[in-house]
Every structure is written in C-alpha cells, then in structure tokens.
Design a protein around this motif. Structure first.
Motif, PDB file in Angstrom:
ATOM      1  N   ALA A  70     112.517  51.218  14.738  1.00 56.67           N
ATOM      2  CA  ALA A  70     112.543  49.692  14.860  1.00 56.67           C
ATOM      3  C   ALA A  70     111.480  49.120  13.665  1.00 56.67           C
ATOM      4  O   ALA A  70     110.627  48.636  14.311  1.00 56.67           O
ATOM      5  N   LYS A 102     110.238  46.806  20.970  1.00 58.84           N
ATOM      6  CA  LYS A 102     111.948  46.957  21.166  1.00 58.84           C
ATOM      7  C   LYS A 102     111.901  47.974  21.839  1.00 58.84           C
ATOM      8  O   LYS A 102     111.700  49.086  21.768  1.00 58.84           O
ATOM      9  N   ALA A 118     110.805  45.325  13.942  1.00 55.55           N
ATOM     10  CA  ALA A 118     110.036  44.968  15.284  1.00 55.55           C
ATOM     11  C   ALA A 118     108.488  45.123  15.222  1.00 55.55           C
ATOM     12  O   ALA A 118     107.610  44.662  15.649  1.00 55.55           O
ATOM     13  N   ARG A 128     108.626  41.264  25.693  1.00 56.10           N
ATOM     14  CA  ARG A 128     109.293  41.259  24.357  1.00 56.10           C
ATOM     15  C   ARG A 128     110.453  42.542  24.399  1.00 56.10           C
ATOM     16  O   ARG A 128     111.393  42.541  24.282  1.00 56.10           O
ATOM     17  N   ARG A 129     109.702  43.468  25.021  1.00 56.97           N
ATOM     18  CA  ARG A 129     110.443  45.050  25.172  1.00 56.97           C
ATOM     19  C   ARG A 129     111.619  44.688  26.162  1.00 56.97           C
ATOM     20  O   ARG A 129     112.590  44.973  25.988  1.00 56.97           O
ATOM     21  N   ASN A 130     111.371  43.930  27.189  1.00 59.29           N
ATOM     22  CA  ASN A 130     112.198  43.884  28.357  1.00 59.29           C
ATOM     23  C   ASN A 130     113.478  42.980  27.960  1.00 59.29           C
ATOM     24  O   ASN A 130     114.637  43.113  28.427  1.00 59.29           O
ATOM     25  N   ARG A 131     113.108  41.833  27.010  1.00 58.12           N
ATOM     26  CA  ARG A 131     114.181  41.025  26.750  1.00 58.12           C
ATOM     27  C   ARG A 131     115.101  41.756  25.721  1.00 58.12           C
ATOM     28  O   ARG A 131     116.357  41.419  25.617  1.00 58.12           O
ATOM     29  N   SER A 132     114.540  42.578  24.798  1.00 56.93           N
ATOM     30  CA  SER A 132     115.150  43.246  24.029  1.00 56.93           C
ATOM     31  C   SER A 132     116.313  44.469  24.939  1.00 56.93           C
ATOM     32  O   SER A 132     117.381  44.901  24.118  1.00 56.93           O
ATOM     33  N   MET A 133     116.071  44.599  25.824  1.00 54.60           N
ATOM     34  CA  MET A 133     117.063  45.369  26.653  1.00 54.60           C
ATOM     35  C   MET A 133     118.448  44.739  26.997  1.00 54.60           C
ATOM     36  O   MET A 133     119.231  45.626  27.369  1.00 54.60           O
ATOM     37  N   ARG A 134     118.314  43.474  27.012  1.00 52.45           N
ATOM     38  CA  ARG A 134     119.435  42.710  27.391  1.00 52.45           C
ATOM     39  C   ARG A 134     120.522  42.873  26.498  1.00 52.45           C
ATOM     40  O   ARG A 134     120.543  42.919  25.525  1.00 52.45           O
TER      41      ARG A 134
END
Length: 190
Positions: A131, A53, A134, A184-190
């Motif tokens: 986190a 995350k 996560a 997954r980490r990139n998605r959590s940045m949104r």
C-alpha cells in the motif's frame, strides 16, 4: 466427556510447519518471496498489522507464499505454510492488542553483539509496498505520523546492531504507529 476434555478437543492446534520448516519454505521460494527468514516474516507481518491501510490477507499471503498456496488442500506443504504464517500473524496481533507490554520485534543476535535489524527491516519495508500511497505520509515531515515513524529509524534504516536496551523504545514506537493508524486502518476495511 468432561468440560475440560471438550475444550481441549475444541482448542486443538491446527497442523502447521514448524519454525525451521517455515523458514526453509520461505528460502525455497527464493526471489519470489518478499522475505526469506523468520525475522523478516515478523517485520513483514508487523507492517501488515500496524499500517495505515487494511491489506487483504489474500494479497499479502499470496505475495508471501505464492498464489498456488492460497488454493492448497489440507495437509499439503503449502497449506501447512499458510497455517504457520496465520499462527504467527494471529499471535503477533493478539500480543499487540491484548498484551502490548510483552510485544517485542523478533530480532536475532548480531555476530558483533546486540541484535540484528536488517532482515526485520527488509520485511517491514517490503510489506509497505503493498500500500505505497497509504505509507507515503510517513516521509512527510508535515504529517503527525512522521515523528512516530522517525522513532523507528534505528530499526528500519540502520545496519548497525541494536542494543537490547533500545528494543523496548522501538517496540513502543511500533505500537504507537499501530495506535495512530487504528481508526484509518479500520475505515479502510469497509
């Protein structure tokens, strides 16, 4: 002014605490800081960078250096500490992304020979607390990331010195975990 002169001006390094000064700053924070040495900081930042995350820098910097440091004005000790931590973070991130073959966890020499993983692992594990949900999948043997995480056990769980020859495999496991969580980490940045 020549182009190279202009680049030198643009590329001037920001003032920051030296490595010794940063370590003294972390130690002075005592129990308020999750780490108290540079190898602990390296483990902490590694977990922040490779985790499942995205962690807001205000959160991890605030925990690491104190909430007051986030409001520090330029040239104060707190500001210089933030700059030193940001420099280490950015250098670590850049190495992992652009020069992964050069990446190695920062481990000091153990008094009995080999390398000492204890403070690096404590820093890493402290950052996973940012986190916890996560990171929970790491302990689940049914999850694909569990096997990659298992490869880090000599670094995270052992108190025994690590042989220099084992460091490349541990670095690869860290980079594999980074890659595994990238989407997954990139998605959590949104």
């Amino acid at each position: 002014m020549s182009k190279s002169g202009a680049n030198a001006t643009t590329m001037a390094a920001k003032p920051m605490l030296s490595a010794d000064e940063l370590e003294a700053y972390l130690r002075a924070r005592g129990r308020a800081a999750p780490v108290s040495c540079l190898d602990g900081l390296d483990g902490y930042l590694t977990a922040v960078l490779i985790g499942p995350k995205f962690i807001d820098p205000q959160l991890w910097l605030g925990q690491l250096l104190g909430e007051r440091a986030l409001l520090a004005t330029e040239e104060t000790r707190e500001y210089l500490a933030i700059q030193a931590v940001a420099h280490h973070h950015n250098r670590l991130s850049e190495t992992m992304a652009q020069f992964p073959y050069l990446y190695r966890p920062q481990l000091p020499t153990h008094h009995a020979g080999g390398l000492d993983p204890i403070f690096w692992s404590l820093g890493f594990l402290m950052a996973t607390r940012l986190a916890p949900r996560a990171w929970k999948s790491m302990a689940n043997p049914d999850k694909p990331e569990h096997a990659t995480f298992q490869a880090l056990h000599p670094l995270l769980i052992s108190t025994a010195p690590i042989a220099d020859a084992d460091v490349p495999a541990l670095a690869k496991a860290i980079l594999d975990l980074r890659e595994h969580f990238k989407a997954r980490r990139n998605r959590s940045m949104r």
